[in-house]
Design a protein around this motif. Structure first.
Motif, PDB file in Angstrom:
ATOM      1  N   ASP A   1      -7.458   1.044   1.828  1.00  0.00           N
ATOM      2  CA  ASP A   1      -6.101   1.537   1.604  1.00  0.00           C
ATOM      3  C   ASP A   1      -5.515   1.003   0.295  1.00  0.00           C
ATOM      4  OD1 ASP A   1      -5.936  -1.052   2.562  1.00  0.00           O
ATOM      5  OD2 ASP A   1      -4.091  -0.694   3.676  1.00  0.00           O
ATOM      6  N   ARG A   2      -5.978  -0.149  -0.166  1.00  0.00           N
ATOM      7  CA  ARG A   2      -5.504  -0.706  -1.438  1.00  0.00           C
ATOM      8  C   ARG A   2      -6.012   0.139  -2.605  1.00  0.00           C
ATOM      9  NH1 ARG A   2      -1.732  -4.402  -1.738  1.00  0.00           N
ATOM     10  NH2 ARG A   2      -2.764  -6.254  -2.466  1.00  0.00           N
ATOM     11  N   ARG A   3      -7.240   0.647  -2.487  1.00  0.00           N
ATOM     12  CA  ARG A   3      -7.772   1.516  -3.542  1.00  0.00           C
ATOM     13  C   ARG A   3      -6.967   2.804  -3.621  1.00  0.00           C
ATOM     14  NH1 ARG A   3     -13.948   1.063  -1.949  1.00  0.00           N
ATOM     15  NH2 ARG A   3     -14.176  -1.159  -2.299  1.00  0.00           N
ATOM     16  N   GLY A   4      -6.639   3.347  -2.472  1.00  0.00           N
ATOM     17  CA  GLY A   4      -5.845   4.571  -2.443  1.00  0.00           C
ATOM     18  C   GLY A   4      -4.470   4.381  -3.055  1.00  0.00           C
ATOM     19  N   SER A   5      -3.867   3.245  -2.782  1.00  0.00           N
ATOM     20  CA  SER A   5      -2.548   2.993  -3.364  1.00  0.00           C
ATOM     21  C   SER A   5      -2.653   2.749  -4.862  1.00  0.00           C
ATOM     22  CB  SER A   5      -1.869   1.822  -2.674  1.00  0.00           C
ATOM     23  OG  SER A   5      -2.558   0.620  -2.927  1.00  0.00           O
ATOM     24  N   ALA A   6      -3.746   2.149  -5.304  1.00  0.00           N
ATOM     25  CA  ALA A   6      -3.931   1.927  -6.744  1.00  0.00           C
ATOM     26  C   ALA A   6      -4.131   3.256  -7.470  1.00  0.00           C
ATOM     27  CB  ALA A   6      -5.117   1.008  -6.987  1.00  0.00           C
ATOM     28  N   VAL A   7      -4.850   4.171  -6.854  1.00  0.00           N
ATOM     29  CA  VAL A   7      -5.055   5.494  -7.460  1.00  0.00           C
ATOM     30  C   VAL A   7      -3.736   6.244  -7.535  1.00  0.00           C
ATOM     31  CG1 VAL A   7      -6.152   7.745  -7.110  1.00  0.00           C
ATOM     32  CG2 VAL A   7      -7.478   5.653  -6.814  1.00  0.00           C
ATOM     33  N   THR A   8      -2.948   6.191  -6.480  1.00  0.00           N
ATOM     34  CA  THR A   8      -1.649   6.854  -6.468  1.00  0.00           C
ATOM     35  C   THR A   8      -0.719   6.248  -7.508  1.00  0.00           C
ATOM     36  OG1 THR A   8      -1.941   7.222  -4.109  1.00  0.00           O
ATOM     37  CG2 THR A   8       0.251   7.575  -4.989  1.00  0.00           C
ATOM     38  N   LEU A   9      -0.733   4.943  -7.618  1.00  0.00           N
ATOM     39  CA  LEU A   9       0.091   4.248  -8.605  1.00  0.00           C
ATOM     40  C   LEU A   9      -0.313   4.645 -10.022  1.00  0.00           C
ATOM     41  CD1 LEU A   9       2.330   2.036  -8.588  1.00  0.00           C
ATOM     42  CD2 LEU A   9       0.514   0.393  -8.947  1.00  0.00           C
ATOM     43  N   PHE A  10      -1.623   4.666 -10.287  1.00  0.00           N
ATOM     44  CA  PHE A  10      -2.118   5.033 -11.607  1.00  0.00           C
ATOM     45  C   PHE A  10      -1.803   6.488 -11.934  1.00  0.00           C
ATOM     46  CE2 PHE A  10      -5.518   6.740 -14.310  1.00  0.00           C
ATOM     47  CZ  PHE A  10      -5.294   5.991 -15.445  1.00  0.00           C
ATOM     48  N   THR A  11      -1.971   7.381 -10.969  1.00  0.00           N
ATOM     49  CA  THR A  11      -1.683   8.796 -11.192  1.00  0.00           C
ATOM     50  C   THR A  11      -0.202   9.010 -11.483  1.00  0.00           C
ATOM     51  OG1 THR A  11      -3.473   9.378  -9.685  1.00  0.00           O
ATOM     52  CG2 THR A  11      -1.891  11.108 -10.198  1.00  0.00           C
ATOM     53  N   GLY A  12       0.647   8.334 -10.740  1.00  0.00           N
ATOM     54  CA  GLY A  12       2.083   8.439 -11.001  1.00  0.00           C
ATOM     55  C   GLY A  12       2.458   7.911 -12.376  1.00  0.00           C
ATOM     56  N   LEU A  13       1.827   6.812 -12.778  1.00  0.00           N
ATOM     57  CA  LEU A  13       2.092   6.254 -14.105  1.00  0.00           C
ATOM     58  C   LEU A  13       1.596   7.187 -15.201  1.00  0.00           C
ATOM     59  CD1 LEU A  13       3.231   3.778 -15.557  1.00  0.00           C
ATOM     60  CD2 LEU A  13       0.954   2.796 -15.482  1.00  0.00           C
ATOM     61  N   LEU A  14       0.428   7.791 -15.006  1.00  0.00           N
ATOM     62  CA  LEU A  14      -0.112   8.732 -15.981  1.00  0.00           C
ATOM     63  C   LEU A  14       0.779   9.960 -16.119  1.00  0.00           C
ATOM     64  CD1 LEU A  14      -2.511   9.410 -17.850  1.00  0.00           C
ATOM     65  CD2 LEU A  14      -3.540  10.562 -15.901  1.00  0.00           C
ATOM     66  N   LEU A  15       1.247  10.504 -15.002  1.00  0.00           N
ATOM     67  CA  LEU A  15       2.146  11.658 -15.060  1.00  0.00           C
ATOM     68  C   LEU A  15       3.487  11.298 -15.688  1.00  0.00           C
ATOM     69  CD1 LEU A  15       1.434  13.362 -11.628  1.00  0.00           C
ATOM     70  CD2 LEU A  15       0.840  14.221 -13.888  1.00  0.00           C
ATOM     71  N   THR A  16       3.944  10.085 -15.467  1.00  0.00           N
ATOM     72  CA  THR A  16       5.183   9.631 -16.095  1.00  0.00           C
ATOM     73  C   THR A  16       5.004   9.511 -17.610  1.00  0.00           C
ATOM     74  OG1 THR A  16       5.768   8.445 -14.080  1.00  0.00           O
ATOM     75  CG2 THR A  16       6.945   7.822 -16.074  1.00  0.00           C
ATOM     76  N   ALA A  17       3.838   9.051 -18.043  1.00  0.00           N
ATOM     77  CA  ALA A  17       3.553   8.973 -19.486  1.00  0.00           C
ATOM     78  C   ALA A  17       3.492  10.374 -20.098  1.00  0.00           C
ATOM     79  CB  ALA A  17       2.250   8.232 -19.721  1.00  0.00           C
ATOM     80  N   VAL A  18       2.879  11.324 -19.406  1.00  0.00           N
ATOM     81  CA  VAL A  18       2.836  12.713 -19.883  1.00  0.00           C
ATOM     82  C   VAL A  18       4.257  13.261 -19.984  1.00  0.00           C
ATOM     83  CG1 VAL A  18       2.146  15.063 -19.247  1.00  0.00           C
ATOM     84  CG2 VAL A  18       0.502  13.194 -19.081  1.00  0.00           C
ATOM     85  N   PHE A  19       5.096  12.934 -19.015  1.00  0.00           N
ATOM     86  CA  PHE A  19       6.501  13.353 -19.049  1.00  0.00           C
ATOM     87  C   PHE A  19       7.202  12.788 -20.284  1.00  0.00           C
ATOM     88  CE2 PHE A  19      10.879  12.027 -17.979  1.00  0.00           C
ATOM     89  CZ  PHE A  19      11.470  13.280 -17.897  1.00  0.00           C
TER      90      PHE A  19
END
Length: 85
Positions: free
Chosen positions: A4-22
């Motif tokens: 579950d920690r890996r899943g949360s890290a992926v979600t965190l990274f994806t959100g950060l990447l989309l925020t950078a694209v924004f």
């Protein structure tokens, strides 16, 4: 590392990447010459900036809440683990 920690890290990274694209897309839309260099032509940069300009609003709508929610949940989980021992 738990599954579950890996899943949360992926979600965190994806959100950060989309925020950078924004952020890149919003900055480029407001100031079109911001990422242009008069003396250097870079096709990869131009492609990425154009992509960010096209999807900056949906990326922000999805990315910012995803990043914040996953960050809050991760911090909450860490706090609970520290209390347990």
């Amino acid at each position: 590392m738990k599954k579950d920690r890996r899943g949360s890290a992926v979600t965190l990274f994806t959100g950060l990447l989309l925020t950078a694209v924004f952020g890149i897309g919003l900055a480029s839309v407001r100031n079109p010459g911001l990422f242009q260099n008069r003396y250097l032509q870079d096709t990869a940069r131009d492609f990425f900036v154009n992509l960010c300009e096209q999807i900056w609003l949906p990326a922000g709508v999805v990315g910012i809440p995803m990043f914040l929610v996953s960050l809050i949940l991760d911090l909450r989980r860490d706090r609970k683990e520290r209390r347990r021992g």
